[in-house]
Design a protein around this motif. Structure first.
Motif, PDB file in Angstrom:
ATOM      1  N   UNK A 126       0.869  -1.175   0.000  1.00  0.00           N
ATOM      2  CA  UNK A 126       0.000   0.000   0.000  1.00  0.00           C
ATOM      3  C   UNK A 126       0.904   1.223   0.000  1.00  0.00           C
ATOM      4  N   UNK A 127       0.298   2.399   0.130  1.00  0.00           N
ATOM      5  CA  UNK A 127       1.080   3.633   0.165  1.00  0.00           C
ATOM      6  C   UNK A 127       0.926   4.312   1.523  1.00  0.00           C
ATOM      7  N   UNK A 128       2.008   4.934   1.951  1.00  0.00           N
ATOM      8  CA  UNK A 128       2.041   5.615   3.236  1.00  0.00           C
ATOM      9  C   UNK A 128       2.660   6.988   3.044  1.00  0.00           C
ATOM     10  N   UNK A 129       2.494   7.846   4.042  1.00  0.00           N
ATOM     11  CA  UNK A 129       3.118   9.164   3.999  1.00  0.00           C
ATOM     12  C   UNK A 129       3.988   9.352   5.235  1.00  0.00           C
ATOM     13  N   UNK A 186      -6.269 -10.318   0.929  1.00  0.00           N
ATOM     14  CA  UNK A 186      -4.989  -9.754   0.540  1.00  0.00           C
ATOM     15  C   UNK A 186      -4.805  -9.971  -0.948  1.00  0.00           C
ATOM     16  N   UNK A 187      -3.990  -9.101  -1.573  1.00  0.00           N
ATOM     17  CA  UNK A 187      -3.691  -9.251  -2.990  1.00  0.00           C
ATOM     18  C   UNK A 187      -2.178  -9.257  -3.138  1.00  0.00           C
ATOM     19  N   UNK A 233      -4.163   5.272  -3.975  1.00  0.00           N
ATOM     20  CA  UNK A 233      -4.176   4.781  -2.586  1.00  0.00           C
ATOM     21  C   UNK A 233      -5.164   3.637  -2.379  1.00  0.00           C
ATOM     22  N   UNK A 234      -4.925   2.559  -3.086  1.00  0.00           N
ATOM     23  CA  UNK A 234      -5.802   1.412  -2.986  1.00  0.00           C
ATOM     24  C   UNK A 234      -5.067   0.143  -3.365  1.00  0.00           C
ATOM     25  N   UNK A 235      -5.768  -0.967  -3.331  1.00  0.00           N
ATOM     26  CA  UNK A 235      -5.203  -2.274  -3.629  1.00  0.00           C
ATOM     27  C   UNK A 235      -5.966  -2.883  -4.798  1.00  0.00           C
ATOM     28  N   UNK A 236      -5.235  -3.392  -5.768  1.00  0.00           N
ATOM     29  CA  UNK A 236      -5.836  -3.993  -6.957  1.00  0.00           C
ATOM     30  C   UNK A 236      -6.797  -5.111  -6.533  1.00  0.00           C
ATOM     31  N   UNK A 258      -7.949   2.094   0.039  1.00  0.00           N
ATOM     32  CA  UNK A 258      -7.630   1.844   1.446  1.00  0.00           C
ATOM     33  C   UNK A 258      -8.408   2.854   2.288  1.00  0.00           C
ATOM     34  N   UNK A 259      -9.157   2.354   3.256  1.00  0.00           N
ATOM     35  CA  UNK A 259     -10.017   3.224   4.054  1.00  0.00           C
ATOM     36  C   UNK A 259      -9.400   3.604   5.403  1.00  0.00           C
ATOM     37  N   UNK A 260      -8.236   3.068   5.731  1.00  0.00           N
ATOM     38  CA  UNK A 260      -7.628   3.367   7.019  1.00  0.00           C
ATOM     39  C   UNK A 260      -6.978   2.117   7.599  1.00  0.00           C
ATOM     40  N   UNK A 261      -6.854   2.069   8.899  1.00  0.00           N
ATOM     41  CA  UNK A 261      -6.222   0.935   9.573  1.00  0.00           C
ATOM     42  C   UNK A 261      -7.121   0.465  10.706  1.00  0.00           C
ATOM     43  N   UNK A 262      -6.885  -0.757  11.175  1.00  0.00           N
ATOM     44  CA  UNK A 262      -7.661  -1.310  12.280  1.00  0.00           C
ATOM     45  C   UNK A 262      -6.835  -2.411  12.938  1.00  0.00           C
ATOM     46  N   UNK A 263      -7.238  -2.769  14.148  1.00  0.00           N
ATOM     47  CA  UNK A 263      -6.589  -3.864  14.876  1.00  0.00           C
ATOM     48  C   UNK A 263      -7.267  -5.159  14.483  1.00  0.00           C
TER      49      UNK A 263
END
Length: 528
Positions: free
Chosen positions: A152-155, A248-249, A226-229, A234-239
């Motif tokens: 994914x992409x991060x900043x 997963x892709x 900012x997404x996955x094929x 990507x909507x954010x993060x979670x535990x």
């Protein structure tokens, strides 16, 4: 009356502190590769009781083991279970020196395509070959090429720059890595010609007791989504939660589904070379969907594990050789140790808006500086005091006023603040001198998530500059010192004769200014 002992089956929360206390002792035993919490299985049948599960490479009859290597049937009243698994890193490696790419498990689904804009789930690997040997590779020791997955992409939390997220053992590989190591998409294994494959360089990488991660700084001008094929934005993060369904892709097996079966997996794994054997704790285990042959395979390392709401819960790095389950770093630990945040469509739009504001402010400052330089070259004294007696009806442009500026409102300001258009040539040059790449750039691409199959190039909506890197300094390179050279000497009249007395006409000043301005833009474009 004596009390009857409470024999109720302990739950995961009760087992966890005991497991953490004894896991180092257990994992130090010969052949042990992991310690987890899971349902005990007896004679092939689940018992319904939670237990401390000890993973070994190969089961050995207890009669052949010394007493100090036996795993007790219970630990503090908690039952134990011993299961046989072979757990490995899930990068794909092939020998260097022109060897053909070796087949991978699930190779019929391997995606070796080049994606522009970039997106999560695509093939990724370093340019440099790396020395590898057993047990990381099954072949002879030597130099190998590596392929994994761009997750994914991060900043960057400090600078705001965009980076691609993957594993340490994919991008950095070993202790020989350096910041600046070139990364390719697709990987060198998947694109031997490497035509147009470079996308950036490793900026940071970390391997710890919870994280196997790396971040690749994108090259300026690289487009990304900012997404996955096959999954979508990507909507954010979670535990991660035990029992939740995830996806997963990966580069090798493509889009696969599974169920989180544990968030307590501690694994001991050999990264090879000087990195050596490492123990990673409290990892996320994902069991494959029964309808699919495997959850992951070699080449899928670096994939992000995503829940049903599009939130990332983990970063895949290892798994069982037969593909029955994968292991992922908890995403919060990955982000914290790399010092980054997940990029989402909303966060990218906010960054673009901030970048546009910063660019406008920087452009205004450069414009003021250019006007000051212009004034200094034309003359001093009368000009600096906002008067020019030699030019009838003309007053100088002081700081804060705009003459044919980027906004397209070219004006010559007088004391009253009223403005006048500077002529046809100036008007044409000033309508769009600095295009604004962030004006409504992200509307259409995010109306629908990606769908599988994600084939061939992106649709037209994704080619309209969806996310052009860098956002933080979008005008830096083309406009670095754009006005220095054209205004380093006094203006020259259109007839080629230098004017040394400052007695030039307004039209000549305008023509000379715009000639310098256009020259500056041309030089800036050539730099970019």
């Amino acid at each position: 009356m004596s009390e009857v002992p409470d024999r109720r089956t302990p739950d995961r929360e009760q087992i966890r502190p005991v497991k953490r206390r004894v896991e180092d002792q257990l994992i130090a035993l010969p052949g042990v590769v992991g310690v987890d919490i899971g349902e005990k299985v007896s004679r092939g049948e689940p018992t319904g009781s939670e237990s401390i599960v000890v993973h070994v490479n190969q089961k050995v009859d207890v009669s052949r083991l010394p007493a100090d290597q036996l795993i007790p049937a219970e630990i503090d009243g908690i039952p134990t279970d011993v299961v046989e698994h072979r757990i490995r890193l899930q990068a794909h490696l092939v020998p260097f020196a022109g060897s053909p790419a070796a087949p991978t498990s699930g190779a019929d689904t391997t995606d070796a395509r080049r994606y522009r804009p970039l997106a999560g789930g695509a093939s990724l690997g370093p340019f440099r070959p790396v020395p590898r040997g057993a047990p990381v590779v099954d072949g002879p020791p030597g130099e190998y090429l590596v392929a994994g997955t761009l997750g994914a992409f991060v900043t960057d939390r400090r600078t705001g720059r965009t980076l691609a997220l993957t594993n340490f053992h994919v991008a950095a590989v070993d202790t020989g890595w350096r910041a600046g190591d070139l990364q390719l998409q697709p990987s060198r294994i998947d694109d031997g010609a490497m035509a147009g494959s470079p996308i950036g360089t490793v900026q940071r990488a970390v391997i710890s007791d919870r994280v196997d991660g790396a971040a690749v700084l994108l090259a300026p001008g690289t487009q990304w989504y900012p997404g996955v094929i096959g999954i979508g934005p990507v909507k954010g993060r979670a535990v991660a939660q035990v029992g939740q369904t995830v996806r997963k892709r990966g580069r090798t097996t493509g889009l696969r589904h599974g169920t989180v079966s544990s968030v307590d997996f501690t694994v001991q794994i050999d990264f090879g070379g000087e990195t050596g054997v490492r123990t990673l704790r409290d990892q996320v285990r994902v069991d494959r969907d029964p309808a699919e042959a495997e959850f992951s395979a070699g080449g899928d390392s670096g994939s992000v594990v995503v829940d049903d709401r599009g939130r990332v819960v983990g970063l895949l790095f290892a798994g069982e050789e037969d593909g029955s389950f994968g292991l992922a770093n908890p995403i919060d630990a990955v982000l914290d140790e790399l010092g980054v945040k997940l990029a989402t469509p909303k966060s990218a739009v906010r960054r673009a808006a901030r970048a546009a504001r910063d660019a406008r402010a920087a452009r205004a400052a450069r414009w003021d500086a250019a006007l000051d330089a212009w004034a200094a070259t034309v003359g001093t004294g009368p000009w600096a005091t906002r008067t020019e007696p030699r030019i009838s009806g003309w007053t100088g442009a002081g700081r804060g006023s705009t003459v044919g500026g980027p906004s397209g409102a070219a004006a010559a300001g007088g004391g009253s603040g009223s403005g006048r258009r500077v002529g046809a040539g100036a008007g044409a040059a000033s309508t769009q001198p600095f295009t604004e790449p962030f004006t409504e750039p992200f509307t259409e691409p995010f109306t629908e998530p990606f769908t599988e199959p994600f084939t061939e190039p992106f649709t037209e909506a994704y080619l309209a500059d969806p996310f052009t890197e860098p956002f933080t300094e979008p005008f830096t390179e083309p406009f670095t010192e754009p006005f220095t050279e054209p205004f380093a000497r006094r203006f020259v009249a259109p007839d080629g004769r230098p004017r040394t007395d400052g007695a030039v006409t307004r039209a000549q000043l305008e023509q000379a200014f715009w000639a310098g301005y256009v020259t500056a833009l041309g030089r800036g474009s050539r730099r970019g």
